[in-house]
Scaffold this motif. Structure first.
Motif, PDB file in Angstrom:
ATOM      1  N   ARG A  86       0.852  -1.211   0.000  1.00 44.23           N
ATOM      2  CA  ARG A  86       0.000   0.000   0.000  1.00 44.23           C
ATOM      3  C   ARG A  86       0.875   1.245   0.000  1.00 44.23           C
ATOM      4  N   ALA A  87       2.077   1.110   0.553  1.00 49.54           N
ATOM      5  CA  ALA A  87       3.020   2.232   0.496  1.00 49.54           C
ATOM      6  C   ALA A  87       3.754   2.112  -0.841  1.00 49.54           C
ATOM      7  N   CYS A  88       3.145   2.683  -1.857  1.00 48.03           N
ATOM      8  CA  CYS A  88       3.659   2.477  -3.215  1.00 48.03           C
ATOM      9  C   CYS A  88       5.057   3.065  -3.406  1.00 48.03           C
ATOM     10  N   TRP A  89       5.480   3.913  -2.494  1.00 40.99           N
ATOM     11  CA  TRP A  89       6.783   4.565  -2.618  1.00 40.99           C
ATOM     12  C   TRP A  89       7.936   3.673  -2.158  1.00 40.99           C
ATOM     13  N   ILE A  90       7.642   2.496  -1.613  1.00 35.13           N
ATOM     14  CA  ILE A  90       8.730   1.567  -1.270  1.00 35.13           C
ATOM     15  C   ILE A  90       9.146   0.862  -2.562  1.00 35.13           C
ATOM     16  N   LYS A  91      10.391   1.068  -2.950  1.00 28.63           N
ATOM     17  CA  LYS A  91      10.816   0.598  -4.273  1.00 28.63           C
ATOM     18  C   LYS A  91      11.040  -0.908  -4.312  1.00 28.63           C
ATOM     19  N   ASP A  92      11.752  -1.427  -3.324  1.00 23.43           N
ATOM     20  CA  ASP A  92      12.089  -2.854  -3.331  1.00 23.43           C
ATOM     21  C   ASP A  92      11.794  -3.455  -1.966  1.00 23.43           C
ATOM     22  N   PHE A 161      -0.255  -6.168  10.582  1.00 25.57           N
ATOM     23  CA  PHE A 161      -1.142  -4.992  10.650  1.00 25.57           C
ATOM     24  C   PHE A 161      -0.372  -3.703  10.914  1.00 25.57           C
ATOM     25  N   PHE A 162      -0.379  -2.852   9.949  1.00 26.11           N
ATOM     26  CA  PHE A 162       0.210  -1.521  10.129  1.00 26.11           C
ATOM     27  C   PHE A 162      -0.268  -0.687   8.957  1.00 26.11           C
ATOM     28  N   ASP A 163      -0.260   0.613   9.138  1.00 25.38           N
ATOM     29  CA  ASP A 163      -0.670   1.426   7.996  1.00 25.38           C
ATOM     30  C   ASP A 163       0.492   2.264   7.477  1.00 25.38           C
ATOM     31  N   GLU A 164       0.213   2.925   6.386  1.00 26.79           N
ATOM     32  CA  GLU A 164       1.267   3.665   5.698  1.00 26.79           C
ATOM     33  C   GLU A 164       1.829   4.783   6.583  1.00 26.79           C
ATOM     34  N   ASP A 165       0.960   5.352   7.430  1.00 24.28           N
ATOM     35  CA  ASP A 165       1.378   6.475   8.271  1.00 24.28           C
ATOM     36  C   ASP A 165       2.596   6.154   9.119  1.00 24.28           C
ATOM     37  N   LEU A 167       4.789   3.877   8.654  1.00 21.56           N
ATOM     38  CA  LEU A 167       5.978   3.693   7.813  1.00 21.56           C
ATOM     39  C   LEU A 167       6.584   5.049   7.460  1.00 21.56           C
ATOM     40  N   LEU A 168       5.689   5.986   7.118  1.00 19.52           N
ATOM     41  CA  LEU A 168       6.158   7.324   6.764  1.00 19.52           C
ATOM     42  C   LEU A 168       6.872   7.984   7.939  1.00 19.52           C
ATOM     43  N   LYS A 169       6.269   7.812   9.144  1.00 20.04           N
ATOM     44  CA  LYS A 169       6.869   8.425  10.336  1.00 20.04           C
ATOM     45  C   LYS A 169       8.266   7.872  10.564  1.00 20.04           C
ATOM     46  N   VAL A 170       8.384   6.551  10.460  1.00 17.97           N
ATOM     47  CA  VAL A 170       9.670   5.909  10.731  1.00 17.97           C
ATOM     48  C   VAL A 170      10.707   6.315   9.685  1.00 17.97           C
ATOM     49  N   VAL A 171      10.284   6.327   8.424  1.00 17.52           N
ATOM     50  CA  VAL A 171      11.219   6.684   7.349  1.00 17.52           C
ATOM     51  C   VAL A 171      11.681   8.134   7.505  1.00 17.52           C
ATOM     52  N   THR A 172      10.713   9.002   7.812  1.00 17.05           N
ATOM     53  CA  THR A 172      11.051  10.421   7.977  1.00 17.05           C
ATOM     54  C   THR A 172      12.014  10.593   9.155  1.00 17.05           C
ATOM     55  N   ALA A 173      11.713   9.890  10.267  1.00 14.86           N
ATOM     56  CA  ALA A 173      12.572   9.992  11.451  1.00 14.86           C
ATOM     57  C   ALA A 173      13.961   9.452  11.142  1.00 14.86           C
ATOM     58  N   ALA A 174      14.014   8.361  10.386  1.00 17.87           N
ATOM     59  CA  ALA A 174      15.312   7.767  10.055  1.00 17.87           C
ATOM     60  C   ALA A 174      16.181   8.764   9.295  1.00 17.87           C
ATOM     61  N   LYS A 175      15.520   9.538   8.481  1.00 14.28           N
ATOM     62  CA  LYS A 175      16.265  10.515   7.674  1.00 14.28           C
ATOM     63  C   LYS A 175      16.656  11.739   8.511  1.00 14.28           C
ATOM     64  N   GLU A 176      15.744  12.143   9.389  1.00 12.13           N
ATOM     65  CA  GLU A 176      15.913  13.446  10.061  1.00 12.13           C
ATOM     66  C   GLU A 176      16.683  13.434  11.375  1.00 12.13           C
ATOM     67  N   HIS A 177      16.437  12.351  12.166  1.00 13.92           N
ATOM     68  CA  HIS A 177      16.853  12.459  13.561  1.00 13.92           C
ATOM     69  C   HIS A 177      18.251  11.991  13.860  1.00 13.92           C
ATOM     70  N   GLY A 178      18.783  12.586  14.895  1.00 17.03           N
ATOM     71  CA  GLY A 178      20.062  12.133  15.428  1.00 17.03           C
ATOM     72  C   GLY A 178      19.823  11.172  16.566  1.00 17.03           C
ATOM     73  N   CYS A 179      20.894  10.909  17.272  1.00 13.20           N
ATOM     74  CA  CYS A 179      20.816   9.884  18.331  1.00 13.20           C
ATOM     75  C   CYS A 179      20.160  10.422  19.592  1.00 13.20           C
ATOM     76  N   SER A 180      19.373   9.566  20.222  1.00 12.09           N
ATOM     77  CA  SER A 180      18.830   9.939  21.515  1.00 12.09           C
ATOM     78  C   SER A 180      19.318   8.897  22.516  1.00 12.09           C
ATOM     79  N   ASP A 181      19.992   9.378  23.571  1.00 13.16           N
ATOM     80  CA  ASP A 181      20.505   8.438  24.581  1.00 13.16           C
ATOM     81  C   ASP A 181      19.374   7.656  25.210  1.00 13.16           C
ATOM     82  N   TYR A 182      18.243   8.354  25.390  1.00 12.96           N
ATOM     83  CA  TYR A 182      17.097   7.688  26.028  1.00 12.96           C
ATOM     84  C   TYR A 182      16.649   6.492  25.175  1.00 12.96           C
TER      85      TYR A 182
END
Ligand SMILES: Nc1ccn([C@@H]2O[C@H](COP(=O)(O)OP(=O)(O)OP(=O)(O)O)[C@@H](O)[C@H]2O)c(=O)n1
Ligand SMILES: O=P(O)(O)OC[C@@H](O)[C@@H](O)[C@@H](O)CO
Length: 401
Positions: A86-92, A161-165, A167-182
């Motif tokens: 359903r997340a058509c933007w996942i290439k492979d 069971f999961f929705d596209e939202d 996935l988007l959150k995780v992908v965006t966070a993976a790109k944007e965020h730095g390390c959190s010690d917590y």
């Protein structure tokens, strides 16, 4: 979730999402992903997914690894793949399986028409399996079709069971965020490993409750109930608009609406047997009631069945078709009609092979308005039970209301 090497992307291929939503959602998601991209020019982020599916499911306690266990007769992993598609933007998508299950996985991909999937051999632990999947993406050694991604989603094959939202959150966070010690202290072991061995900064994103993992046998029952509920949210009543079927059909529609106030009940007319099922907007509906009032009794049911057979709507989920026959039991006794209605038993066996569950229902078309209402209510209760249960042992049976 791991950051992958940079590289180009190839056009997204929609999976077997029967919904036409894919296009619109894809555009919206693509813009979010572009926004997440660090590069100028809003280039869309190249995202791939690795599905570890190389476990043996010891805790499930059945010989078949849980990812291949049937849920409504379709292997669990196919639901996970469907959700990813359903997340058509996942290439492979790289699915990691053991050597002995490689062929079984190929068959699943072929049967359910999953797209953009590559298979990689599993390792002895989950982390080794994930590593093999990532290595295949990084080395691009599987085949030249795989593009090197910037972000890789790692998702257990047994979390259907999961929705596209999310996935988007995780992908965006993976790109944007730095390390959190917590997150590293209190997150999962994957985060620890990411830091320890790859020095990759990680961020923990809160998931949704439906992200749970199928681990024990009871989880398979829960998964089946969730899927049954999801595909029971819409009922379509099919009738001939020219006959008095329309009137009785609308009465049944009203009663079903009252009985099932959260379920969407619509009615449709089938004009001719050759018409395209897409035209009459039956997409994404897995439950049909055919109203047959006049002879030949099964006209509407047969029209609908041939349309459903031609479509591939029953590929992913079993479709319920209730052939409802209205007879005035004072004029024609059910036993008199029984013989002509027996065709349903043989026909149901044929339909079963196509994942269509056909049931018969006789409703007493009483001339007394109050009695008719009562019979329709009883019919609605039976229809509801057939749809909710999807019991294949009852196919071809004639139930009486
Ligand atoms: N060597 C392994 C072990 C596990 N997995 C996958 O990792 C996911 C989550 O692991 P888990 O629930 O522990 O699965 P199993 O190892 O199969 O289950 P169990 O621990 O009960 O044997 C599953 O999709 C499983 O197939 C994998 O790819 N390779
Ligand atoms: O063995 P468990 O069932 O506790 O969990 C398996 C986990 O390692 C796996 O599901 C990851 O997704 C967690 O990061």
């Amino acid at each position: 979730m791991e950051s992958g090497p940079r590289g180009g992307s190839r056009p997204a291929e929609p999976g077997p999402c029967l919904s036409s939503q894919c296009g619109a959602d894809q555009a919206a998601s693509a813009s979010v992903l572009s926004a997440a991209g660090a590069e100028p020019g809003s280039r869309t982020l190249a995202v791939a997914a690795v599905l570890p599916a190389g476990g043996c499911g010891e805790r499930m306690g059945v010989p078949t690894p849980k990812q291949f266990c049937p849920v409504l007769e379709r292997p669990l992993i196919s639901y996970t793949l469907q959700a990813l598609e359903r997340a058509c933007w996942i290439k492979d998508v790289v699915v990691v399986v053991t050597e002995e299950n490689m062929q079984a996985m190929e068959n699943i991909i072929q049967k359910y028409k999953h797209k953009s999937i590559s298979l990689v051999e599993a390792g002895v632990t989950r982390h080794r399996s994930i590593f093999n999947g990532l290595r295949a993406l990084a080395d691009n050694r599987l085949n030249s079709k795989l593009s090197k991604p910037e972000v890789v989603i790692i998702h257990d094959a047994v979390r259907p069971f999961f929705d596209e939202d999310i996935l988007l959150k995780v992908v965006t966070a993976a790109k944007e965020h730095g390390c959190s010690d917590y997150d590293l202290e209190f997150g999962t072991e994957c985060l620890q490993l990411a830091l320890k061995y790859c020095h990759i900064k990680a961020k923990l994103v809160e998931g949704s409750p439906d992200l749970w993992k199928v681990t024990y046998k009871r989880d398979l029952y829960a998964a089946e109930s969730i899927i049954k509920e999801r595909i029971s949210q819409e009922i379509c009543i099919v009738m001939d608009p020219k006959e008095n079927e329309e009137h009785i059909g609308h009465l049944l529609e009203e009663i079903l609406k009252t009985e099932l106030n959260h379920v969407q009940v619509t009615s449709q007319a089938l004009y001719n047997a050759g018409s395209d099922i897409q035209q009459i907007n039956l997409e994404q509906c897995y439950n049909f009631v055919c109203v047959n009032v006049k002879t030949p009794d099964f006209r509407e049911t047969q029209k609908l069945l041939s349309m459903l057979e031609e479509s591939n709507f029953s590929l992913l989920y079993p479709i319920v078709v209730v052939s409802a026959h209205f007879l005035d039991f004072k004029l024609v006794s059910p036993s008199q009609k029984m013989e002509s209605l027996m065709w349903i038993r043989e026909f149901a066996k044929e339909m079963r092979k196509k994942n269509i569950l056909l049931y018969g229902l006789l409703i007493n078309h009483s001339q007394d308005e109050q009695k008719l209402q009562e019979n329709l209510r009883q019919g609605a209760i039976i229809i509801t039970a057939l749809i909710k249960e999807r019991n294949s042992a009852l196919i071809g049976q004639l139930l009486v209301a």
